[in-house]
Design a protein around this motif. Structure first.
Motif, PDB file in Angstrom:
ATOM      1  N   GLU A   1       0.988  -1.328  -0.004  1.00  0.00           N
ATOM      2  CA  GLU A   1       0.127  -0.111   0.067  1.00  0.00           C
ATOM      3  C   GLU A   1       0.795   0.923   0.046  1.00  0.00           C
ATOM      4  O   GLU A   1       0.930   2.119  -0.604  1.00  0.00           O
ATOM      5  CB  GLU A   1      -1.389  -0.236   0.954  1.00  0.00           C
ATOM      6  CG  GLU A   1      -0.061  -0.119   2.677  1.00  0.00           C
ATOM      7  CD  GLU A   1       0.201  -0.841   3.160  1.00  0.00           C
ATOM      8  OE1 GLU A   1       0.216  -1.199   4.135  1.00  0.00           O
ATOM      9  OE2 GLU A   1       0.641  -2.020   1.969  1.00  0.00           O
TER      10      GLU A   1
ATOM     11  N   THR B   1      -6.879  -4.572  19.615  1.00  0.00           N
ATOM     12  CA  THR B   1      -7.028  -3.573  19.184  1.00  0.00           C
ATOM     13  C   THR B   1      -7.405  -2.895  20.421  1.00  0.00           C
ATOM     14  O   THR B   1      -8.629  -3.433  21.140  1.00  0.00           O
ATOM     15  CB  THR B   1      -8.195  -2.992  17.907  1.00  0.00           C
ATOM     16  OG1 THR B   1      -7.222  -3.546  16.711  1.00  0.00           O
ATOM     17  CG2 THR B   1      -7.405  -1.919  17.989  1.00  0.00           C
TER      18      THR B   1
ATOM     19  N   HIS C   1      -2.126  -1.184  19.282  1.00  0.00           N
ATOM     20  CA  HIS C   1      -2.784  -2.517  18.272  1.00  0.00           C
ATOM     21  C   HIS C   1      -1.003  -2.982  18.996  1.00  0.00           C
ATOM     22  O   HIS C   1      -0.571  -2.621  18.797  1.00  0.00           O
ATOM     23  CB  HIS C   1      -2.397  -1.925  16.806  1.00  0.00           C
ATOM     24  CG  HIS C   1      -2.009  -3.082  16.442  1.00  0.00           C
ATOM     25  ND1 HIS C   1      -1.329  -3.836  15.436  1.00  0.00           N
ATOM     26  CD2 HIS C   1      -3.080  -4.773  16.500  1.00  0.00           C
ATOM     27  CE1 HIS C   1      -1.360  -4.839  15.005  1.00  0.00           C
ATOM     28  NE2 HIS C   1      -2.322  -5.432  15.332  1.00  0.00           N
TER      29      HIS C   1
ATOM     30  N   GLY D   1      -7.242   5.038  12.772  1.00  0.00           N
ATOM     31  CA  GLY D   1      -6.926   5.486  11.185  1.00  0.00           C
ATOM     32  C   GLY D   1      -5.289   5.913  11.014  1.00  0.00           C
ATOM     33  O   GLY D   1      -4.731   4.989  10.237  1.00  0.00           O
TER      34      GLY D   1
ATOM     35  N   ILE E   1      -3.878   1.941  10.680  1.00  0.00           N
ATOM     36  CA  ILE E   1      -3.790   1.909   9.296  1.00  0.00           C
ATOM     37  C   ILE E   1      -2.298   2.057   9.055  1.00  0.00           C
ATOM     38  O   ILE E   1      -1.745   1.286   7.578  1.00  0.00           O
ATOM     39  CB  ILE E   1      -4.893   1.946   8.653  1.00  0.00           C
ATOM     40  CG1 ILE E   1      -5.720   1.299   9.244  1.00  0.00           C
ATOM     41  CG2 ILE E   1      -4.468   1.626   7.329  1.00  0.00           C
ATOM     42  CD1 ILE E   1      -7.466   1.499   8.929  1.00  0.00           C
ATOM     43  N   THR E   2      -1.901   2.972   9.088  1.00  0.00           N
ATOM     44  CA  THR E   2      -0.891   3.606   8.561  1.00  0.00           C
ATOM     45  C   THR E   2       0.395   3.613   9.592  1.00  0.00           C
ATOM     46  O   THR E   2       1.811   4.033   9.199  1.00  0.00           O
ATOM     47  CB  THR E   2      -0.945   4.923   7.419  1.00  0.00           C
ATOM     48  OG1 THR E   2      -1.540   5.912   9.317  1.00  0.00           O
ATOM     49  CG2 THR E   2      -2.081   4.858   6.862  1.00  0.00           C
TER      50      THR E   2
ATOM     51  N   TYR F   1       3.915   1.344  11.315  1.00  0.00           N
ATOM     52  CA  TYR F   1       4.334   0.666  10.303  1.00  0.00           C
ATOM     53  C   TYR F   1       5.560   0.177  11.084  1.00  0.00           C
ATOM     54  O   TYR F   1       6.430  -1.022  10.593  1.00  0.00           O
ATOM     55  CB  TYR F   1       5.003   0.766   8.956  1.00  0.00           C
ATOM     56  CG  TYR F   1       4.005   1.144   7.484  1.00  0.00           C
ATOM     57  CD1 TYR F   1       3.536   0.048   6.692  1.00  0.00           C
ATOM     58  CD2 TYR F   1       3.583   2.391   7.368  1.00  0.00           C
ATOM     59  CE1 TYR F   1       2.322   0.529   6.272  1.00  0.00           C
ATOM     60  CE2 TYR F   1       3.231   2.283   6.451  1.00  0.00           C
ATOM     61  CZ  TYR F   1       2.506   1.919   6.223  1.00  0.00           C
ATOM     62  OH  TYR F   1       1.179   2.300   5.184  1.00  0.00           O
TER      63      TYR F   1
ATOM     64  N   PRO G   1     -11.369  -3.748   9.138  1.00  0.00           N
ATOM     65  CA  PRO G   1      -9.293  -2.731   8.926  1.00  0.00           C
ATOM     66  C   PRO G   1      -9.523  -2.229  10.297  1.00  0.00           C
ATOM     67  O   PRO G   1      -7.512  -2.255   9.905  1.00  0.00           O
ATOM     68  CB  PRO G   1     -10.332  -1.988   8.434  1.00  0.00           C
ATOM     69  CG  PRO G   1     -11.700  -2.369   7.749  1.00  0.00           C
ATOM     70  CD  PRO G   1     -12.097  -3.418   8.481  1.00  0.00           C
ATOM     71  N   PHE G   2      -9.389  -3.021  11.269  1.00  0.00           N
ATOM     72  CA  PHE G   2      -9.100  -1.774  12.509  1.00  0.00           C
ATOM     73  C   PHE G   2      -8.686  -2.894  13.740  1.00  0.00           C
ATOM     74  O   PHE G   2      -8.286  -2.848  14.648  1.00  0.00           O
ATOM     75  CB  PHE G   2     -10.116  -1.236  13.346  1.00  0.00           C
ATOM     76  CG  PHE G   2     -10.564   0.207  12.377  1.00  0.00           C
ATOM     77  CD1 PHE G   2      -9.081   1.408  12.392  1.00  0.00           C
ATOM     78  CD2 PHE G   2     -11.681   0.152  11.982  1.00  0.00           C
ATOM     79  CE1 PHE G   2     -10.157   1.980  10.999  1.00  0.00           C
ATOM     80  CE2 PHE G   2     -12.034   1.012  10.794  1.00  0.00           C
ATOM     81  CZ  PHE G   2     -11.259   2.286  10.480  1.00  0.00           C
TER      82      PHE G   2
ATOM     83  N   SER H   1      -6.788  -7.130  10.607  1.00  0.00           N
ATOM     84  CA  SER H   1      -6.402  -6.220   9.084  1.00  0.00           C
ATOM     85  C   SER H   1      -4.560  -5.695   9.562  1.00  0.00           C
ATOM     86  O   SER H   1      -3.827  -5.167   8.435  1.00  0.00           O
ATOM     87  CB  SER H   1      -7.334  -4.830   8.182  1.00  0.00           C
ATOM     88  OG  SER H   1      -8.285  -6.261   7.666  1.00  0.00           O
ATOM     89  N   LEU H   2      -4.513  -5.211  11.160  1.00  0.00           N
ATOM     90  CA  LEU H   2      -3.801  -4.217  11.003  1.00  0.00           C
ATOM     91  C   LEU H   2      -2.691  -5.583  10.917  1.00  0.00           C
ATOM     92  O   LEU H   2      -1.298  -4.939  11.230  1.00  0.00           O
ATOM     93  CB  LEU H   2      -3.278  -4.629  12.304  1.00  0.00           C
ATOM     94  CG  LEU H   2      -5.385  -2.616  12.423  1.00  0.00           C
ATOM     95  CD1 LEU H   2      -5.601  -2.138  14.147  1.00  0.00           C
ATOM     96  CD2 LEU H   2      -4.889  -1.497  11.938  1.00  0.00           C
TER      97      LEU H   2
END
Length: 512
Positions: free
Chosen positions: A98, A195, A205, A262, A265-266, A268, A493-494, A497-498
């Motif tokens: 992504e 989470t 997370h 959010g 999600i970003t 790393y 997603p939270f 998917s993390l």
């Protein structure tokens, strides 16, 4: 010991303090001072740590250490023999994903400990501005030439009774559950990724990174708001968690932090805690969309096994290839193509053969036909969780994929319960090691792996970018089995998917 710490303090590398309850404290901050961590030894030599973000406590005073086999304890009696600090500010490039460029910026503290039995244990902390990780390192030493992990004592003591989204561990259906929101005080055993929404407005997370040769971590409530690492045992009859040889480094225990959901999600942190790619030429790794010969079996229009309704036949698969070529799909997944589906195949009831197609499936013809259409067939390796049978065929199976232009394979480990047919835990050390053999075999044969019923993602796609996607959650195939509530789609997603890319099976809208 105290002289070494004093030199580090005077050099400004770490800050040190002493209080009545803690013999010694050392502190380190993230590059922009957003995160701060304190490592300490109690008066009895027990190691512990605390972590804050913007002066808000993320992890309160929490224990560290191990219980080993032969009644050998690494719980207390430690002294600090040395501390080392390092920093890194680097940017690396993902071959796919992504975001192309990822910044890896952290400060690291390595604490070298020696206990009363002259056993050495190192603890390494890395602080990013939006998360942290720590791992244990067992240096090479005669007393740990071979040893057993009976328990990892790592704790994550929450500062308050925060709300969290979780799925149960040891519950018999792998990771395939709906996420439940509840205070951490109501937990039993839960899987990570976990989470958490804190009382002071942060989002956390909790997970792990770089899981190799070691069991998966489960989070166990120890009472109130104190959470502890619980390692999946080797088997239900064997309480040993891991068989190890020094030198050895454990996976990283990780907590990512965001001021909004959010931002998780970003984040790393997990990828950055994995090693750079071991695959030099990654030009062949190109994830894409695929369709598959499988849904008609789910809704009983076709079968995986041989017979008049066998779906993986040459003419039927040609139709899927034509559709994929006309609608810009990269691949066609074909399930039920090989011997092993006839009979009760779940839990190792039959022996799958990964180089022997059924008579009505012309793999030579279909491979060429797909290539002419600009599409490739995705192989399917369902194992019925019989990892030993799969291991015996790994090299031949992946050579077969390579010979027929199958650039990707979907692996599967369906079983009824939480143990494999050999009685070992699906998420224990044995399965983690097996799963890694599959990834590395795929890399040698330039095959992308899409794993179902997998071990959870811990960022290995940085080191092994052919590990492109996993299932490991309740996906949309459950629409054929009663479905899931709509908020599950917004929760995934939270949560799941993390940890990494997820084969959620989008595109299934109707069970008819």
């Amino acid at each position: 010991m105290k002289k070494l710490i004093l030199v580090a303090c005077m050099a400004g590398l770490i800050s040190c303090a002493v209080d009545k309850s803690k013999e010694l404290q050392t502190q380190i901050s993230s590059p922009e001072d957003k995160m701060s961590m304190t490592f300490y030894l109690l008066a009895d030599g027990s190691p512990g740590y605390t972590v804050s973000f913007d002066n808000k406590v993320v992890v309160d005073s929490s224990r560290l250490g191990f219980e080993l086999g032969d009644q050998l304890s690494l719980r207390d009696g430690f002294e600090i023999s040395n501390t080392l600090t390092t920093s890194l500010d680097d940017t690396w490039e993902q071959p796919w994903g992504e975001q192309r460029l990822i910044r890896n910026n952290y400060n690291e503290l390595k604490v070298e400990l020696t206990n009363k039995n002259q056993i050495n244990l190192n603890i390494i902390f890395r602080l990013f501005d939006n998360g942290f990780g720590f791992r244990y390192e067992f240096p090479q030493q005669e007393k740990l030439a071979e040893f057993e992990i009976m328990d990892e004592l790592s704790e994550f003591n929450m500062s308050d009774d925060h709300e969290a989204w979780s799925i149960p561990a040891y519950a018999g259906n792998r990771y395939e559950y709906l996420y439940k929101k509840a205070p951490v005080s109501e937990f039993g055993m839960v899987h990570t990724p976990l989470t958490i929404e804190t009382k002071h407005g942060l989002y956390l997370h909790m997970h792990e990174a770089a899981l190799y040769d070691y069991p998966s971590m489960v989070v166990k409530n120890m009472g109130g708001t104190n959470l502890k690492c619980d390692l999946v045992p080797y088997s239900k009859t064997n309480p040993v968690k891991a068989y190890l040889k020094a030198p050895f480094s454990t996976p990283w225990r990780t907590v990512q932090v965001g001021e909004t959901p959010g931002e998780l999600i970003t984040n790393y942190t997990i990828l950055n805690l994995n090693e750079p790619s071991k695959i030099e030429d990654t030009s062949w790794i190109k994830p894409g969309k695929y369709i598959g010969v499988w849904w008609e079996m789910f809704i009983n229009l076709g079968t995986w096994h041989q017979g008049p309704k066998h779906a993986a036949n040459t003419e039927n698969v040609k139709k899927y290839i034509d559709f994929a070529a006309a609608n810009d799909f990269s691949g066609v997944l074909v399930e039920g193509w090989n011997y092993g589906w006839d009979g009760n195949w779940m839990g190792g009831g039959t022996k799958f053969e990964f180089t022997k197609p059924y008579p009505d499936y012309d793999i030579e013809y279909l491979s060429k036909y797909a290539a002419e259409k600009g599409v490739y067939i995705i192989g399917h390796h369902e194992t019925g969780a019989d990892t030993e049978n799969y291991d015996e065929q790994l090299e031949d199976a992946y050579q077969y994929l390579e010979d027929h232009g199958m650039k990707a394979v979907k692996t599967g480990y369906v079983e009824n319960g939480d143990t494999l047919p050999n009685g070992l835990y699906h998420h224990g050390q044995y399965f983690v090691q097996h799963f890694q053999r599959v990834i590395e075999t795929g890399a040698r044969h330039k095959t992308m792996i899409v794993a179902h019923e997998p071990i959870k993602d811990t960022g290995k796609r940085r080191t092994w970018p052919n590990m492109v996607s996993r299932e490991g959650a309740k996906g949309q195939e459950y629409n054929a089995m009663g479905g899931s509530p709509t908020d599950h789609v917004a929760t995934i997603p939270f949560t799941r998917s993390l940890s990494g890319p997820f084969d959620y099976t989008p595109g299934v809208f109707d069970i008819r």
